[in-house]
Design an enzyme around this catalytic site. Structure first.
Site, PDB file in Angstrom:
ATOM      1  N   ALA A  28       0.826  -1.210   0.000  1.00  0.00           N
ATOM      2  CA  ALA A  28       0.000   0.000   0.000  1.00  0.00           C
ATOM      3  C   ALA A  28       0.859   1.259   0.000  1.00  0.00           C
ATOM      4  O   ALA A  28       0.615   2.188  -0.785  1.00  0.00           O
ATOM      5  CB  ALA A  28      -0.932  -0.003   1.211  1.00  0.00           C
ATOM      6  N   GLU A  29       1.872   1.312   0.837  1.00  0.00           N
ATOM      7  CA  GLU A  29       2.716   2.507   0.880  1.00  0.00           C
ATOM      8  C   GLU A  29       3.525   2.656  -0.399  1.00  0.00           C
ATOM      9  O   GLU A  29       3.726   3.763  -0.895  1.00  0.00           O
ATOM     10  CB  GLU A  29       3.648   2.508   2.092  1.00  0.00           C
ATOM     11  CG  GLU A  29       4.426   3.798   2.191  1.00  0.00           C
ATOM     12  CD  GLU A  29       4.939   4.133   3.569  1.00  0.00           C
ATOM     13  OE1 GLU A  29       5.608   5.175   3.672  1.00  0.00           O
ATOM     14  OE2 GLU A  29       4.685   3.374   4.521  1.00  0.00           O
ATOM     15  N   SER A  30       3.951   1.547  -0.964  1.00  0.00           N
ATOM     16  CA  SER A  30       4.706   1.601  -2.213  1.00  0.00           C
ATOM     17  C   SER A  30       3.866   2.177  -3.343  1.00  0.00           C
ATOM     18  O   SER A  30       4.330   3.055  -4.093  1.00  0.00           O
ATOM     19  CB  SER A  30       5.206   0.208  -2.595  1.00  0.00           C
ATOM     20  OG  SER A  30       6.089  -0.278  -1.616  1.00  0.00           O
TER      21      SER A  30
END
Length: 141
Positions: free
Chosen positions: A62-64
């Site tokens: 998700a953060e990527s």
């Protein structure tokens, strides 16, 4: 200026070399106005001890995808993107296959971007719902 999907995907995938994204086999697969998508295989490399997709691996996906999505709105030669807050609700377990993270912009300011990232399985069922706040700042030399 029109959106160049192939250029965006190439830039995002090129940024993955020698990073956690490469280790987790995250691949950016689709992009458009206001969204970016990436896929990650679910196997023993991203399992927790019970043989399920690790929540941390899901958050890394998700953060990527959310951070890379912010890069599509800025000039990465003069601007940096930093994730400053992420939250995740894990709703469904996954043992194997592929998960897809799709980031959609909620707020695009000059200094903050807010993204909603849905992580789904091959049938489109929601695995996790995440929210990411990115800070946009001048690139440090």
């Amino acid at each position: 200026m029109s959106f160049d999907k192939e250029k965006a995907l190439k830039m995002c995938n090129d940024f993955c070399k020698n990073t956690l994204m490469e280790t987790l086999e995250i691949t950016f697969t689709d992009a458009g106005e206001g969204f970016l998508e990436a896929k990650m295989p679910v196997n023993s490399r991203v399992h927790q001890p019970m043989g399920l997709l690790h929540g941390g691996a899901t958050v890394a996906l998700a953060e990527s995808v959310g951070s890379a999505a912010s890069l599509l709105f800025v000039n990465p030669e003069v601007t940096e993107v930093r994730g400053i807050e992420i939250s995740a609700n894990h709703l469904r377990a996954k043992r194997d296959g592929i998960v897809t993270g799709t980031a959609r912009i909620i707020h695009q300011g000059r200094s903050l971007h807010l993204w909603e990232i849905k992580v789904t399985d091959e049938q489109g069922r929601l695995i996790s719902l995440c929210k990411l706040t990115n800070m946009i700042m001048p690139r440090r030399r």
